[in-house]
Write a protein that holds these residues in place. Structure first.
Motif, PDB file in Angstrom:
ATOM      1  N   HIS A 126      12.811 -39.474  -0.568  1.00 35.46           N
ATOM      2  CA  HIS A 126      11.016 -39.683  -1.145  1.00 35.46           C
ATOM      3  C   HIS A 126      10.314 -40.558  -0.488  1.00 35.46           C
ATOM      4  CE1 HIS A 126       8.797 -39.062  -5.129  1.00 35.46           C
ATOM      5  NE2 HIS A 126       7.668 -39.790  -4.259  1.00 35.46           N
ATOM      6  N   PHE A 127       9.991 -40.036   0.816  1.00 33.05           N
ATOM      7  CA  PHE A 127       8.913 -40.540   1.658  1.00 33.05           C
ATOM      8  C   PHE A 127       9.615 -41.573   2.832  1.00 33.05           C
ATOM      9  CE2 PHE A 127       5.116 -39.333  -0.843  1.00 33.05           C
ATOM     10  CZ  PHE A 127       5.174 -37.924  -0.662  1.00 33.05           C
ATOM     11  N   ASN A 148      11.380 -34.650  -1.166  1.00 27.09           N
ATOM     12  CA  ASN A 148      10.309 -34.738  -2.039  1.00 27.09           C
ATOM     13  C   ASN A 148       8.982 -34.409  -1.049  1.00 27.09           C
ATOM     14  OD1 ASN A 148       8.403 -35.702  -4.486  1.00 27.09           O
ATOM     15  ND2 ASN A 148       7.576 -36.863  -2.793  1.00 27.09           N
ATOM     16  N   GLU A 149       8.298 -33.463  -1.352  1.00 28.41           N
ATOM     17  CA  GLU A 149       7.061 -33.158  -0.716  1.00 28.41           C
ATOM     18  C   GLU A 149       7.035 -33.155   0.652  1.00 28.41           C
ATOM     19  OE1 GLU A 149       3.938 -35.533  -2.493  1.00 28.41           O
ATOM     20  OE2 GLU A 149       4.092 -34.411  -4.408  1.00 28.41           O
ATOM     21  N   ASN A 199       5.384 -30.261  -7.796  1.00 29.48           N
ATOM     22  CA  ASN A 199       4.662 -31.262  -7.838  1.00 29.48           C
ATOM     23  C   ASN A 199       3.282 -30.895  -8.102  1.00 29.48           C
ATOM     24  OD1 ASN A 199       7.143 -32.822  -7.616  1.00 29.48           O
ATOM     25  ND2 ASN A 199       6.455 -33.762  -5.921  1.00 29.48           N
ATOM     26  N   TRP A 246      -9.350 -37.239  -6.912  1.00 31.79           N
ATOM     27  CA  TRP A 246      -8.742 -36.164  -7.053  1.00 31.79           C
ATOM     28  C   TRP A 246      -9.332 -35.255  -8.259  1.00 31.79           C
ATOM     29  CZ3 TRP A 246      -2.862 -37.434  -6.804  1.00 31.79           C
ATOM     30  CH2 TRP A 246      -2.717 -38.444  -5.540  1.00 31.79           C
ATOM     31  N   GLU A 273       6.552 -33.357 -10.802  1.00 33.93           N
ATOM     32  CA  GLU A 273       5.511 -34.487 -11.145  1.00 33.93           C
ATOM     33  C   GLU A 273       4.208 -33.616 -11.376  1.00 33.93           C
ATOM     34  OE1 GLU A 273       4.633 -36.962  -7.413  1.00 33.93           O
ATOM     35  OE2 GLU A 273       6.908 -37.071  -7.146  1.00 33.93           O
ATOM     36  N   TRP A 333       4.390 -37.901 -13.955  1.00 32.90           N
ATOM     37  CA  TRP A 333       4.378 -39.005 -12.821  1.00 32.90           C
ATOM     38  C   TRP A 333       3.279 -40.046 -13.234  1.00 32.90           C
ATOM     39  CZ3 TRP A 333       7.146 -40.445  -8.986  1.00 32.90           C
ATOM     40  CH2 TRP A 333       6.706 -41.270  -7.989  1.00 32.90           C
ATOM     41  N   GLU A 357       1.488 -47.138  -4.980  1.00 33.20           N
ATOM     42  CA  GLU A 357       0.886 -45.859  -4.683  1.00 33.20           C
ATOM     43  C   GLU A 357       0.525 -45.921  -3.355  1.00 33.20           C
ATOM     44  OE1 GLU A 357       0.938 -42.854  -5.787  1.00 33.20           O
ATOM     45  OE2 GLU A 357      -0.408 -41.939  -4.520  1.00 33.20           O
ATOM     46  N   TRP A 358       1.614 -46.037  -2.403  1.00 39.99           N
ATOM     47  CA  TRP A 358       1.572 -45.964  -0.975  1.00 39.99           C
ATOM     48  C   TRP A 358       0.411 -46.666  -0.400  1.00 39.99           C
ATOM     49  CZ3 TRP A 358       6.353 -44.729  -0.225  1.00 39.99           C
ATOM     50  CH2 TRP A 358       6.859 -43.954  -1.158  1.00 39.99           C
ATOM     51  N   PHE A 364      -0.946 -44.987 -12.523  1.00 39.28           N
ATOM     52  CA  PHE A 364      -0.435 -43.399 -13.030  1.00 39.28           C
ATOM     53  C   PHE A 364       0.641 -43.618 -14.157  1.00 39.28           C
ATOM     54  CE2 PHE A 364      -1.543 -42.230  -8.673  1.00 39.28           C
ATOM     55  CZ  PHE A 364      -1.924 -40.775  -8.843  1.00 39.28           C
TER      56      PHE A 364
HETATM   57  C1  FCB Z   1       2.740 -37.592  -5.181  1.00 39.56           C
HETATM   58  C2  FCB Z   1       4.159 -38.349  -4.609  1.00 39.56           C
HETATM   59  C3  FCB Z   1       4.455 -39.838  -5.570  1.00 39.56           C
HETATM   60  C4  FCB Z   1       3.057 -40.509  -5.797  1.00 39.56           C
HETATM   61  C5  FCB Z   1       2.030 -39.558  -6.424  1.00 39.56           C
HETATM   62  C6  FCB Z   1       0.751 -39.637  -6.986  1.00 39.56           C
HETATM   63  O1  FCB Z   1       2.471 -36.734  -3.947  1.00 39.56           O
HETATM   64  O2  FCB Z   1       5.357 -37.519  -4.408  1.00 39.56           O
HETATM   65  O3  FCB Z   1       5.183 -40.356  -4.973  1.00 39.56           O
HETATM   66  O4  FCB Z   1       2.676 -41.056  -5.000  1.00 39.56           O
HETATM   67  O5  FCB Z   1       1.823 -38.353  -5.320  1.00 39.56           O
END
Ligand code: FCB
Length: 392
Positions: free
Chosen positions: A111-112, A155-156, A261, A282, A307, A345, A352-353, A361
């Motif tokens: 996951h990232f 993930n993504e 997601n 968003w 998600e 999610w 949040e990164w 969230f």
């Molecule tokens: C997604 C990510 C997750 C979170 C949500 C808000 O893109 O997978 O980790 O940050 O957005």
């Protein structure tokens, strides 16, 4: 009234390791934060590494029958080829404690974040990255396989490639379309390798075949006028961002379900009428989920929403968001899409990164000064919705 949701439908919420655990110091994101990037460092995050039992208790109280979580590769393999057995045992405890509460774990392997040793070699641009990922998978799956039936390898991959190699806002902050494509292609290889490794481990150990997929971020690219240029742009994004990856991994028969997601849509040209926004700006458009789900029918596989969520300070908005998106899922099911799970999610507020802890969230609020949890009203409403939709 016909109940559209089957008994074994997974009603869940998702978290990821780096965003919640805290104290992750062996990965690229930690190093990046240390150089002053992002709004604030993740530090102790939600201290979920120690408090996971408490979080699972809350998930059980909410009647969730599944939780999506991830393992932190850099904890397990802090140095190349050196695996930390204590950390593997930690994750065994984490998934067992979900099972004890009657909650089905859905486990994400990547996951990232990457171990530092991998990012120093160029991360997912390195030709051997898929092989490193397979080795990691082969190491940990035998320990977790007795407890885990549902997997998401990565993930993504599209968001990872876009934010890190096009938008230049996540590590390694590059700006190269070519590299973004290379990274995605390596993720495809990594997924295929991990998929096959997981399936093999279960079959050698005579365990029932698991359900393995990945979590693909799908964004609605919708045309709001009749201009052919807009149509072309939407199609281009839709193919390269959303479907190219899915088309390939499904053709290779390495998906047991489609993991999606979904958060938002983009219109070409932008709509005149304003759509509601979340706290990160968003656009909220539940119908977008319905439209995307319909398009997944062609893969003839079960689909899970891995998600879907909103960051907001207005919990009423979260209640509405959840209700409307579940309704989109229901509509898609009535139109023949085999949706088998929905994960909000996120279970708890988290990091949040690059945005830090600001965006909220969570179904459960986290007070970052005391690490206390407080269940939000929207969580209770989600729980009611689950109970209403679960055949008795
Ligand atoms: C997604 C990510 C997750 C979170 C949500 C808000 O893109 O997978 O980790 O940050 O957005």
């Amino acid at each position: 009234m016909i109940n559209e949701f089957p008994k074994d439908f997974l009603w869940g919420a998702a978290v990821s390791a780096y965003q919640t655990e805290g104290g992750n110091t062996h990965c690229d994101w930690h190093e990046w934060e240390g150089k002053g990037h992002g709004k604030e460092p993740s530090g102790q995050a939600c201290r979920h590494y120690e408090l996971y039992e408490k979080d699972w208790d809350l998930a059980a109280d909410l009647k969730l029958n599944s939780v999506r979580l991830s393992v932190e590769w850099s904890r397990i393999e802090p140095q190349e080829g050196q695996f930390d057995q204590k950390e593997i045992e930690h994750y065994v405890d984490v998934v067992r404690s979900l099972k004890k509460r009657g909650i089905e774990p859905l486990l994400t392997l990547h996951h990232f974040t990457n171990p530092l040793w991998l990012s120093k070699r160029g991360g997912w641009l390195h030709p051997r990255a898929p092989a490193y990922f397979r080795r990691f998978t082969e190491k940990i799956v035998p320990f977790l396989s007795p407890y885990v039936r549902y997997w998401a390898t990565i993930n993504e991959p599209n968001v990872y490639a876009y934010c890190g190699y096009v938008e230049c806002k996540w590590p390694p902050q590059e700006r190269s379309w070519i590299k973004a494509v290379m990274v995605q292609d390596n993720f495809m290889r990594g997924h295929v390798e991990a998929y096959r490794a997981i399936k093999k481990i279960y079959s050698v150990n005579k365990l029932p075949s698991p359900m393995v997929s990945l979590a693909q971020h799908l964004r609605g690219f919708l045309v709001s006028g009749s201009n052919p240029v807009h149509r072309l742009r939407a199609r281009f994004n839709d193919y390269f961002f959303n479907f190219r990856f899915l088309d390939t991994v499904t053709q290779l028969k390495t998906m047991d379900y489609i993991g999606v997601n979904y958060y938002t849509c983009e219109f070409f040209p932008p709509l005149k009428k304003e759509l509601p926004l979340n706290n990160l700006g968003w656009q909220i458009y539940p119908e977008g989920l319905f439209l995307l789900l319909l398009r997944l029918k062609r893969y003839k596989l079960p689909v899970m929403v891995l998600e879907n969520g909103i960051c907001t300070d207005d919990d009423k908005k979260r209640q509405e968001f959840i209700r409307e998106h579940i309704s989109s899922v229901k509509q898609a099911m009535l139109r023949g899409v085999n949706v088998t799970g929905y994960f909000y999610w996120s279970l708890i507020d988290n990091f949040e990164w690059e945005q830090g802890f600001g965006p909220r969230f969570g179904l459960i609020e986290v007070d970052y000064s005391t690490y206390q949890r407080r269940v939000r009203e929207s969580a209770l409403k989600y729980s009611e919705e689950i109970c209403r939709n679960r055949p008795s």
